[in-house]
Design a protein around this motif. Structure first.
Motif, PDB file in Angstrom:
ATOM      1  N   SER A  73      42.437 -46.683 -17.691  1.00  0.00           N
ATOM      2  CA  SER A  73      42.493 -47.039 -19.106  1.00  0.00           C
ATOM      3  C   SER A  73      41.190 -46.659 -19.797  1.00  0.00           C
ATOM      4  CB  SER A  73      42.776 -48.530 -19.268  1.00  0.00           C
ATOM      5  OG  SER A  73      41.714 -49.274 -18.733  1.00  0.00           O
ATOM      6  N   GLY A  74      41.317 -46.283 -21.036  1.00  0.00           N
ATOM      7  CA  GLY A  74      40.171 -45.846 -21.813  1.00  0.00           C
ATOM      8  C   GLY A  74      40.658 -44.943 -22.917  1.00  0.00           C
ATOM      9  N   LYS A  75      39.716 -44.403 -23.680  1.00  0.00           N
ATOM     10  CA  LYS A  75      40.153 -43.669 -24.863  1.00  0.00           C
ATOM     11  C   LYS A  75      40.946 -42.419 -24.508  1.00  0.00           C
ATOM     12  CE  LYS A  75      36.035 -40.872 -25.744  1.00  0.00           C
ATOM     13  NZ  LYS A  75      35.015 -40.498 -26.708  1.00  0.00           N
ATOM     14  N   SER A  78      44.554 -43.394 -23.376  1.00  0.00           N
ATOM     15  CA  SER A  78      45.246 -43.923 -24.542  1.00  0.00           C
ATOM     16  C   SER A  78      45.656 -42.798 -25.481  1.00  0.00           C
ATOM     17  CB  SER A  78      44.363 -44.922 -25.287  1.00  0.00           C
ATOM     18  OG  SER A  78      44.213 -46.093 -24.524  1.00  0.00           O
ATOM     19  N   ALA A 110      49.759 -49.490 -29.424  1.00  0.00           N
ATOM     20  CA  ALA A 110      49.693 -49.118 -28.007  1.00  0.00           C
ATOM     21  C   ALA A 110      50.872 -48.257 -27.573  1.00  0.00           C
ATOM     22  CB  ALA A 110      49.618 -50.373 -27.136  1.00  0.00           C
ATOM     23  N   ARG A 129      49.454 -42.271 -32.876  1.00  0.00           N
ATOM     24  CA  ARG A 129      48.513 -41.282 -32.334  1.00  0.00           C
ATOM     25  C   ARG A 129      48.511 -40.010 -33.166  1.00  0.00           C
ATOM     26  NH1 ARG A 129      49.880 -44.602 -28.552  1.00  0.00           N
ATOM     27  NH2 ARG A 129      48.549 -45.147 -26.770  1.00  0.00           N
ATOM     28  N   PRO A 161      45.553 -50.027 -28.081  1.00  0.00           N
ATOM     29  CA  PRO A 161      45.272 -49.394 -26.788  1.00  0.00           C
ATOM     30  C   PRO A 161      43.801 -49.489 -26.399  1.00  0.00           C
ATOM     31  CG  PRO A 161      45.768 -47.739 -28.475  1.00  0.00           C
ATOM     32  CD  PRO A 161      46.002 -49.065 -29.097  1.00  0.00           C
ATOM     33  N   ALA A 162      43.562 -49.513 -25.089  1.00  0.00           N
ATOM     34  CA  ALA A 162      42.190 -49.564 -24.576  1.00  0.00           C
ATOM     35  C   ALA A 162      41.418 -48.351 -25.066  1.00  0.00           C
ATOM     36  CB  ALA A 162      42.219 -49.581 -23.051  1.00  0.00           C
ATOM     37  N   GLY A 163      40.190 -48.560 -25.462  1.00  0.00           N
ATOM     38  CA  GLY A 163      39.347 -47.442 -25.872  1.00  0.00           C
ATOM     39  C   GLY A 163      39.595 -46.966 -27.288  1.00  0.00           C
ATOM     40  N   ALA A 164      40.481 -47.648 -28.049  1.00  0.00           N
ATOM     41  CA  ALA A 164      40.807 -47.186 -29.396  1.00  0.00           C
ATOM     42  C   ALA A 164      39.574 -47.193 -30.301  1.00  0.00           C
ATOM     43  CB  ALA A 164      41.911 -48.040 -30.001  1.00  0.00           C
ATOM     44  N   ASP A 190      36.795 -46.213 -29.686  1.00  0.00           N
ATOM     45  CA  ASP A 190      36.023 -44.975 -29.499  1.00  0.00           C
ATOM     46  C   ASP A 190      36.689 -43.769 -30.145  1.00  0.00           C
ATOM     47  OD1 ASP A 190      34.247 -46.443 -27.949  1.00  0.00           O
ATOM     48  OD2 ASP A 190      35.349 -46.033 -26.107  1.00  0.00           O
ATOM     49  N   TRP A 191      37.773 -43.972 -30.844  1.00  0.00           N
ATOM     50  CA  TRP A 191      38.469 -42.845 -31.467  1.00  0.00           C
ATOM     51  C   TRP A 191      37.927 -42.498 -32.849  1.00  0.00           C
ATOM     52  CZ3 TRP A 191      44.292 -44.521 -30.535  1.00  0.00           C
ATOM     53  CH2 TRP A 191      44.604 -44.351 -29.187  1.00  0.00           C
TER      54      TRP A 191
END
Lengths: 432, 314
Positions: free
Chosen positions: A203-205, A208, B166, B172, B195-198, B200-201
């Motif tokens: 899991s991570g950006k 995702s 998610a 997306r 979602p995990a890490g979103a 960082d988007w």
């Protein structure tokens, strides 16, 4: 593999990598009766030795053969993916002199009868040594323990359900208690099964964005924490097959510090690749556990260098084209690695993460010791299981040139350095 | 021409000028679709095959109408009913269809990346009509066209995307597109559906509707994908509606002229209040459906042109 006593010969002009002494010497090895008879470093001594044959190593590295802990040979059940013959060839070409095979076959290796069958097959067909592991629970189903005593007597060197986790703590602790009394090593795959269900990426950006079901590396640590508690309770000998995340390391360090009989391994792919290599859904990079972040990769390389993580293995998992030519979520996990283990591991040396000695400690000495095998040393009396290699020779990998029946390597077309020039098993040259 | 793609697999590979080119052409098709003569010839003589491995009424009929209006021969394949059940792999199916020389292949598949895989194996142009949770490019393009027509631009807007991020390929694709066009994106939803890490988007993440909607120009609601839920992402539908369902009370936090969007099909009373969805002063949900046809016409037209140019260039 039968040990045929070979005539004496001398491997001279070699750079001797001895992970037991943790040093490097110029010298020669005298081989006699399939074993190392002497390790010679004095030029006069070497020149004065009377032998039938002298082999010039050309100043290249001569090291104990690799003991690859966790090789899947797809016999019985899926011989079209890999047989003992093809795996043995691949191992010889990769400098692997002992394959420690996994029981996750079809059917699982969970009875002495099946174990005897694969032992015979291995003996007949493999040019390198094979040590067999057996399942910890029947059918690897996590419900009832296998006949650990019979299996040990039939030659099983360790007990593991491979990538299946024994979720029931009672079943697992009883199996460990029983195995501990027999002095047997149990190998587990730390992965919290509920959290990791259905996941095929970390899991991570990145996962995702790609829309892949993913699991936090915390699932590994949670399972390791549970296992450490059970080891403390049962006093079992325990090895974690693959530790892949920085989050797991403190738990491992603590367990070792508390004197538990615990060791850990890591797959070569988790030391050389990261989650971004998945790219546009490249299924050859689908592994179990999934590839991690770059930070995790670096932490694992450091953990191998410090000795916290003991063993590097290829986690050789043959898959045919059909199992991989599928949408990422449906595709099978795993990669072949017997032939690419050494050049991939050399990346860690060339990048300055590991010394050759530290690398060989993890590739050869530690796995041999943990399993009670004689290999992994250059000392007189040790079996002449050796690999001669050029650590710097460059090449571009062509997956169709691999000896494995399955060609699912993530290193296809990769530039690599490190070529195996010769492999000896019990003093018999099996490659080069 | 600025459009150089041979497939439309996602928004990720598109450049901002390519997006603009596509939207400009779609604008022309909107005019055509509203006129009396709804027939062009851009795809005349070409064969379009719609392969839907996941049921869809809206997207499939939108692609079908788009193809028919531009003169393509359109065939629909109900993949769930056919060879998949006989054990044929995705690639075999693709190769079989490919041997029949289609020019445009429209694919929807339940697994992320499946359309990319298929595109590697066929010689025709592939359009992604939704793959798993990965991308749904024509949805993002039709959303962009709707926004551009309502707001006059795509840059420097604040767009709040709300709900089940998610599991959403729509989210997306929209994040890619709005990011490329330099809008400010907020993701709003319960933490279990982000979602995990979103974070960082390059987007803002909010778990509270009031903060997430503050001064937004566009409020984009997502369908709560109940069929995708393993269970346990949210406590109950009614708690979800109370905290995250869009109604007039929550919409007050957005700008006075903020538009409300939804990719459909809607769960009225779950993620959006029914009367708000029908309010023609705020909701552009019906325009989105209209833009869908135009955007798909433009996408297929441009892909056919790229193919033609490449064929001529040899």
């Amino acid at each position: 593999m039968t040990e045929t006593p070979a005539p004496s010969f001398l491997l001279e002009n070699a750079r001797l990598i001895d992970p037991e002494r943790q040093d490097e010497r110029r010298g020669a090895l005298l081989i006699s009766g399939g074993r190392i008879a002497a390790c010679l470093t004095e030029p006069a001594e070497i020149a004065g030795t009377e032998v039938a044959e002298r082999i010039d190593c050309g100043g290249r590295c001569l090291a104990p053969g690799i003991v690859d802990l966790g090789v899947k040979v797809s016999e019985p059940g899926e011989r079209h993916k890999e047989s003992f013959r093809s795996a043995g060839r691949a191992a010889a070409r990769g400098g692997v002199t002992t394959m420690v095979t996994r029981p996750d076959t079809e059917p699982a290796i969970d009875t002495p009868e099946v174990l005897e069958y694969v032992s015979r097959r291995a003996q007949a067909d493999s040019v390198v040594r094979v040590a067999h592991m057996a399942a910890l629970t029947k059918g690897r189903e996590g419900r009832e323990m296998t006949e650990i005593g019979f299996l040990r007597d039939a030659g099983a060197v360790a007990f593991t359900d491979c990538d299946r986790v024994v979720a029931d703590a009672r079943v697992f602790s009883r199996a460990l208690t029983y195995a501990a009394a027999m002095g047997c090593l149990v190998i587990a795959h730390p992965q919290e099964p509920g959290l990791s269900r259905g996941a095929c990426a970390t899991s991570g950006k990145f996962a995702s964005l790609k829309g892949l079901p993913a699991v936090s590396p915390m699932a590994e640590r949670m399972a390791l924490d549970r296992d450490m508690a059970i080891v403390e309770m049962t006093g079992a000998r325990y090895h974690a097959d693959q530790i892949t995340s920085a989050r797991s390391l403190p738990a491992l360090e603590r367990a070792k510090g508390n004197g538990l009989d615990v060791t850990a391994g890591v797959g070569i792919h988790h030391l050389t690749l990261n989650e971004f290599d998945l790219g546009d859904y490249r299924t050859f990079f689908k592994l179990k556990p999934p590839l991690r972040s770059e930070d995790d990769r670096l932490a694992m390389a450091e953990a191998v260098a410090s000795g916290l993580v003991d063993v590097i293995s290829s986690m050789h998992t043959p898959q045919d084209e059909e199992s991989k030519r599928l949408p990422f979520e449906e595709a099978a996990s795993g990669a072949v690695g017997l032939e690419t283990l050494l050049p991939a591991a050399m990346r860690l040396v060339h990048a300055g993460h590991l010394s050759l000695n530290a690398l060989w400690r993890a590739l050869s000495l530690n796995p041999a010791r943990r399993l009670g095998l004689e290999a992994g040393r250059l000392a007189p009396g040790a079996p002449a299981d050796l690999v001669l290699f050029d650590p710097d020779a460059p090449f571009v990998l062509d997956r169709f040139a691999l000896a494995s029946k399955s060609k699912n390597t993530p290193f296809d077309t990769a530039r690599m350095e490190g070529r195996v020039l010769g492999t000896w098993v019990g003093g018999v040259r099996v490659h080069g | 021409m600025t459009f150089r793609q041979t497939h439309l697999l996602g928004i990720e590979p598109l450049s901002p000028p390519e997006i603009t080119t596509l939207l400009d052409l779609a604008d022309e098709y909107v005019a055509m679709n509203r006129g009396p003569e709804k027939h062009g010839t851009a795809l005349a003589g070409l064969t379009q095959v719609n392969m839907f491995f996941e049921t869809s009424t809206r997207t499939q009929s939108s692609f079908e109408i788009a193809g028919l209006r531009l003169g393509a021969d359109v065939m629909n394949m109900q993949m769930q009913a056919s060879s998949i059940k006989k054990g044929e792999t995705l690639i075999d199916t693709a190769m079989t269809i490919n041997a029949m020389h289609p020019d445009l292949l429209v694919v929807r598949h339940p697994h992320s990346g499946a359309v990319n895989l298929l595109a590697e194996k066929v010689t025709c142009a592939v359009l992604n009509a939704g793959d798993g949770r990965h991308e749904h490019p024509t949805q993002a393009l039709l959303d962009a066209l709707t926004i551009r027509r309502a707001k006059g631009r795509l840059h420097r807007l604040t767009v709040a995307i709300c709900g089940d991020i998610a599991h959403s390929r729509v989210a997306r694709s929209n994040i890619w597109l709005l990011g490329k066009m330099e809008s400010r994106i907020r993701l709003v939803g319960p933490p279990t559906l982000i979602p995990a890490g979103a974070a960082d988007w390059g987007v803002e993440v909010h778990h509270d509707m009031a903060a997430g909607l503050a001064d937004a120009d566009v409020v984009m609601m997502l369908r709560l994908q109940r069929e995708r839920m393993d269970g346990g992402f949210i406590p109950s539908e009614r708690e979800y509606y109370h905290r995250y369902g869009l109604d007039r009370e929550k919409l007050v936090h957005a700008k006075d002229d903020a538009i409300v969007m939804h990719p459909g099909p809607m769960n009225r009373g779950v993620e959006i209040d029914g009367t708000l969805a029908d309010d023609i002063n705020r909701s552009v949900i019906r325009e989105q459906v209209e833009m869908g046809v135009a955007v798909r016409m433009a996408a297929m037209d441009l892909l056919a042109r790229t193919r033609r140019e490449r064929a001529q260039a040899g």
